[in-house]
Design an enzyme around this catalytic site. Structure first.
Site, mmCIF file in Angstrom:
data_model
loop_
_atom_site.group_PDB
_atom_site.id
_atom_site.type_symbol
_atom_site.label_atom_id
_atom_site.label_comp_id
_atom_site.label_asym_id
_atom_site.label_seq_id
_atom_site.Cartn_x
_atom_site.Cartn_y
_atom_site.Cartn_z
ATOM 1 N N ARG A 55 8.491 14.551 0.912
ATOM 2 C CA ARG A 55 8.228 13.575 1.966
ATOM 3 C C ARG A 55 9.191 13.706 3.143
ATOM 4 O O ARG A 55 8.808 13.495 4.292
ATOM 5 C CB ARG A 55 8.295 12.159 1.381
ATOM 6 C CG ARG A 55 7.116 11.857 0.482
ATOM 7 C CD ARG A 55 7.253 10.523 -0.217
ATOM 8 N NE ARG A 55 6.021 10.201 -0.928
ATOM 9 C CZ ARG A 55 5.865 9.127 -1.686
ATOM 10 N NH1 ARG A 55 6.869 8.274 -1.837
ATOM 11 N NH2 ARG A 55 4.715 8.893 -2.276
ATOM 12 N N HIS B 173 8.050 7.636 4.550
ATOM 13 C CA HIS B 173 6.760 8.131 4.065
ATOM 14 C C HIS B 173 6.038 8.742 5.251
ATOM 15 O O HIS B 173 5.919 8.110 6.301
ATOM 16 C CB HIS B 173 5.933 6.989 3.474
ATOM 17 C CG HIS B 173 4.738 7.458 2.703
ATOM 18 N ND1 HIS B 173 3.633 8.018 3.301
ATOM 19 C CD2 HIS B 173 4.476 7.451 1.368
ATOM 20 C CE1 HIS B 173 2.745 8.343 2.372
ATOM 21 N NE2 HIS B 173 3.236 8.004 1.188
ATOM 22 N N ARG C 129 13.026 10.877 -3.160
ATOM 23 C CA ARG C 129 12.136 10.597 -4.290
ATOM 24 C C ARG C 129 10.837 11.377 -4.180
ATOM 25 O O ARG C 129 10.233 11.436 -3.106
ATOM 26 C CB ARG C 129 11.827 9.097 -4.349
ATOM 27 C CG ARG C 129 10.832 8.743 -5.464
ATOM 28 C CD ARG C 129 10.594 7.268 -5.561
ATOM 29 N NE ARG C 129 9.896 6.712 -4.410
ATOM 30 C CZ ARG C 129 8.585 6.764 -4.207
ATOM 31 N NH1 ARG C 129 7.813 7.416 -5.062
ATOM 32 N NH2 ARG C 129 8.047 6.203 -3.149
ATOM 33 N N ARG D 240 -3.626 13.839 0.520
ATOM 34 C CA ARG D 240 -3.230 15.231 0.749
ATOM 35 C C ARG D 240 -3.306 16.046 -0.543
ATOM 36 O O ARG D 240 -3.753 17.194 -0.557
ATOM 37 C CB ARG D 240 -1.812 15.285 1.321
ATOM 38 C CG ARG D 240 -1.737 14.894 2.786
ATOM 39 C CD ARG D 240 -0.299 14.782 3.253
ATOM 40 N NE ARG D 240 0.337 13.547 2.805
ATOM 41 C CZ ARG D 240 1.600 13.428 2.424
ATOM 42 N NH1 ARG D 240 2.383 14.494 2.424
ATOM 43 N NH2 ARG D 240 2.095 12.267 2.045
ATOM 44 N N HIS E 25 10.154 3.973 3.882
ATOM 45 C CA HIS E 25 9.340 3.760 2.689
ATOM 46 C C HIS E 25 10.129 3.408 1.439
ATOM 47 O O HIS E 25 9.776 2.477 0.722
ATOM 48 C CB HIS E 25 8.512 5.022 2.437
ATOM 49 C CG HIS E 25 7.550 4.905 1.299
ATOM 50 N ND1 HIS E 25 6.575 3.936 1.248
ATOM 51 C CD2 HIS E 25 7.409 5.639 0.153
ATOM 52 C CE1 HIS E 25 5.860 4.078 0.137
ATOM 53 N NE2 HIS E 25 6.365 5.094 -0.551
ATOM 54 N N HIS E 26 11.172 4.148 1.156
ATOM 55 C CA HIS E 26 11.864 3.968 -0.122
ATOM 56 C C HIS E 26 13.358 4.151 0.066
ATOM 57 O O HIS E 26 13.801 5.068 0.774
ATOM 58 C CB HIS E 26 11.358 4.985 -1.148
ATOM 59 C CG HIS E 26 11.771 4.706 -2.562
ATOM 60 N ND1 HIS E 26 11.012 3.961 -3.427
ATOM 61 C CD2 HIS E 26 12.876 5.054 -3.254
ATOM 62 C CE1 HIS E 26 11.624 3.869 -4.593
ATOM 63 N NE2 HIS E 26 12.767 4.528 -4.520
ATOM 64 N N GLU F 275 -0.215 9.606 -0.614
ATOM 65 C CA GLU F 275 -0.001 11.053 -0.670
ATOM 66 C C GLU F 275 -1.112 11.752 -1.449
ATOM 67 O O GLU F 275 -1.362 12.947 -1.276
ATOM 68 C CB GLU F 275 1.347 11.306 -1.351
ATOM 69 C CG GLU F 275 1.875 12.707 -1.254
ATOM 70 C CD GLU F 275 3.322 12.759 -1.711
ATOM 71 O OE1 GLU F 275 3.632 13.619 -2.547
ATOM 72 O OE2 GLU F 275 4.135 11.953 -1.230
#
Length: 595
Positions: free
Chosen positions: A426, A389, A568, A405, A528-529, A402
């Site tokens: 990302r 992220h 993602r 932004r 992050h993911h 996010e």
């Protein structure tokens, strides 16, 4: 008695008053309480712990201290208040406070604020691997040789958005359900999600005149995932997204605010009115609905092994933190255990360039659910794809959504210049930030952006978003070229006026940055993911390497792979966990009825 106990307790909490001499002489909370109270002030008359959730013990804490909300009124801090929790559900006192040993502030697992808690030690936790747990042979064998402690239709492992969605869905489809969670708090990573829940052509979009379609969401998701996503799973994600929003709304969720996240071709990221964080809200709604249905929720309880009769699931072996090993007989098990972004050893092995990166995840996201699934024969998909992220606050370890932004903030470097399309995907935004001086950047916005998203007030309240009346002043405070930043903002505002970003082709320019004070948050990427995980089919059934269904075993959420491909899109995770959690619950309940 209660008044005297409360005075003692408050003195301990506040760290002041006449009781502090005795408090400092004690080494832990149990020793301190023993100076004024008997053991039965905390424990049941027989002295045994009530259960793995410590239900009785926590009730005694509340009877003395008051509710978490009441305690929060007494522990206000300049920037943060650990008792003013952003966690959903009913947070137990024992999530942080231990009695007969040193306590550990659960918040320290993510944040770097100075939590001055009595009898505390530095945050540390050894996360036992599945291999380590299998070494407890005698205890395991004794548990397996015994009759099952409980018999239900469905066991759900994990209390994030996917787990709660699965539990509520399974219950509503006629199943008796147990939901287990290894952490002392609910919510998984979902409780930290802030940006929104992507869904296409919803009633909320139509009310705002937003044109969108499931086909457009499908295309955006496939493109964002570099077209390696499983098309059939993406089709379910996009075509069921409206139904998922409708389902949550019917249960009481507020998803009326709509913004845009990176990689989306339309405003489709649904969140609470005013722009509050979506994840904790969604989990709270699901938790409330689970409690209304009297679903059996067991905290501090780890899923260890899927038990089979031949090739079919017959239950699960679990380990309670306090009650030890036992097994639950069940026709179906749903794994909703999340990913492994908090396990940097595993992350770095799959993607060496992420070695040493901090993570945005909750402490339980270490991948043990993947190991449980693998031991049951599950195939894996796309585990090498791990997302950073781009905007993790350098100060405090706070993930900045996010949506900031998306609502108009820009990214500038120490030289005061923009360097990227702020709402690109990302992976691209993260790579761009790491190329800047100091490998960090500054999220810059004004009061108009702040007012558009209530979540921003949380960052300001935490003290991670310094502010000034001018860009030059702000630059002096933060080591940014203020003159260049002033020129950058003026140029950006011209782009907003013309409707075209001539520098980085940012597709949405929601507002000029020229109202009130300016703010910056220094940010850097954090792991992050994890896009990959167990392989599932379109019924959320987990499959083996031959793509054969493992009867009675289901998966939903970040523990699965295939939905997001190589990357993602922001806002797709909440949509994923609700859609596939609901599907897994429905299918598991149906399977249980038929077997």
């Amino acid at each position: 008695m209660k008044k005297m106990k409360l005075a003692v307790c408050l003195a301990t909490i506040m760290g002041t008053g006449a009781f502090m001499g005795n408090a400092m002489a004690a080494d832990n909370l149990a020793e301190f309480h023993a100076q004024n109270q008997e053991c039965d002030s905390c424990h049941t008359p027989d002295g045994d712990l009530s259960n793995d959730s410590l239900t009785y013990e926590n009730q005694q804490c509340v009877s003395c201290h008051g509710s978490l909300k009441e305690v929060a009124e007494l522990t206000k801090h300049e920037h943060y208040n650990a008792h003013d929790s952003h966690f959903p559900g009913d947070v137990s006192c024992t999530s942080c406070h231990s009695a007969h040993e040193k306590s550990m502030v659960y918040c320290d697992s993510c944040h770097s604020f100075d939590f001055n808690m009595p009898y505390a030690k530095k945050w540390e936790r050894h996360e036992p691997t599945i291999d380590e747990l299998t070494k407890d042979k005698a205890e395991r064998q004794a548990a397996l040789a015994s009759a099952p402690r409980d018999t239900v239709d469905v066991v759900v492992v994990g209390s994030g958005g996917a787990g709660f969605s699965a539990a509520v869905s399974a219950h509503d489809n006629g199943a008796k359900v147990i939901l287990i969670e290894k952490e002392p708090v609910i919510g998984g990573n979902a409780k930290l999600a802030a940006g929104g829940m992507n869904a296409a052509w919803t009633d909320q979009q139509k009310a705002k005149g937003i044109e969108d379609s499931a086909e457009s969401m499908y295309k955006d998701t496939m493109k964002g995932g570099r077209d390696i996503n499983d098309p059939a799973l993406v089709e379910i994600l996009s075509s069921h997204s409206k139904g998922s929003v409708d389902w949550m709304t019917k249960m009481g969720a507020d998803l009326n605010d709509i913004g845009r996240m990176g990689g989306a071709s339309a405003n489709r990221s649904h969140r609470p009115t005013g722009g509050a964080g979506v994840g904790a809200h969604v989990v709270q709604v699901l938790y409330d609905n689970a409690m209304q249905r009297n679903i059996d929720l067991r905290m501090n309880t780890r899923g260890v092994e899927i038990l089979k009769d031949g090739d079919k699931v017959k239950g699960i072996l679990v380990k309670g933190m306090y009650t030890g090993y036992y097994w639950v007989k069940a026709d179906a098990v749903i794994l909703a255990t999340g990913g492994f972004a908090k396990n940097n050893d595993r992350v770095a092995k799959l993607d060496p360039k992420l070695k040493g990166f901090i993570s945005t995840n909750q402490p339980g996201a270490v991948g043990d659910g993947l190991d449980v699934a693998a031991n049951a024969g599950a195939a894996m998909k796309d585990v090498e794809y791990i997302q950073a992220h781009p905007t993790l606050s350098v100060k405090g370890g706070v993930m900045v959504t996010e949506a900031v932004r998306g609502n108009g903030a820009i990214l500038v470097n120490r030289e005061g210049k923009r360097f990227v399309n702020e709402i690109t995907t990302r992976d691209k935004a993260s790579a761009a930030i790491l190329k800047q001086t100091g490998k960090s950047a500054f999220l810059l916005f004004d009061d108009s952006v702040r007012k558009s998203l209530s979540k921003i007030d949380k960052y300001i309240g935490l003290g991670v978003a310094p502010t000034a009346s001018s860009l030059v002043k702000l630059g002096e405070m933060q080591g940014i070229d203020g003159k260049a930043m002033t020129e950058t903002v003026a140029r950006y505002n011209e782009f907003v006026k013309s409707g075209k970003d001539a520098d980085f082709e940012r597709p949405n320019l929601p507002r000029a940055l020229n109202e009130g004070n300016y703010y910056v948050i220094e940010v850097t990427p954090g792991v992050h993911h994890t896009m990959g995980g167990v392989m599932i089919d379109t019924k959320a059934e987990i499959v083996n390497a031959k793509k054969q269904v493992i009867p009675g075993l289901y998966g939903a959420g970040e523990v699965t792979g295939g939905v997001h491909g190589a990357n993602r899109l922001g806002g797709n995770a909440i949509s994923d966990i609700i859609t596939f959690g609901r599907l897994a619950g429905e299918q598991a309940a149906k399977y249980a009825k038929e077997h």
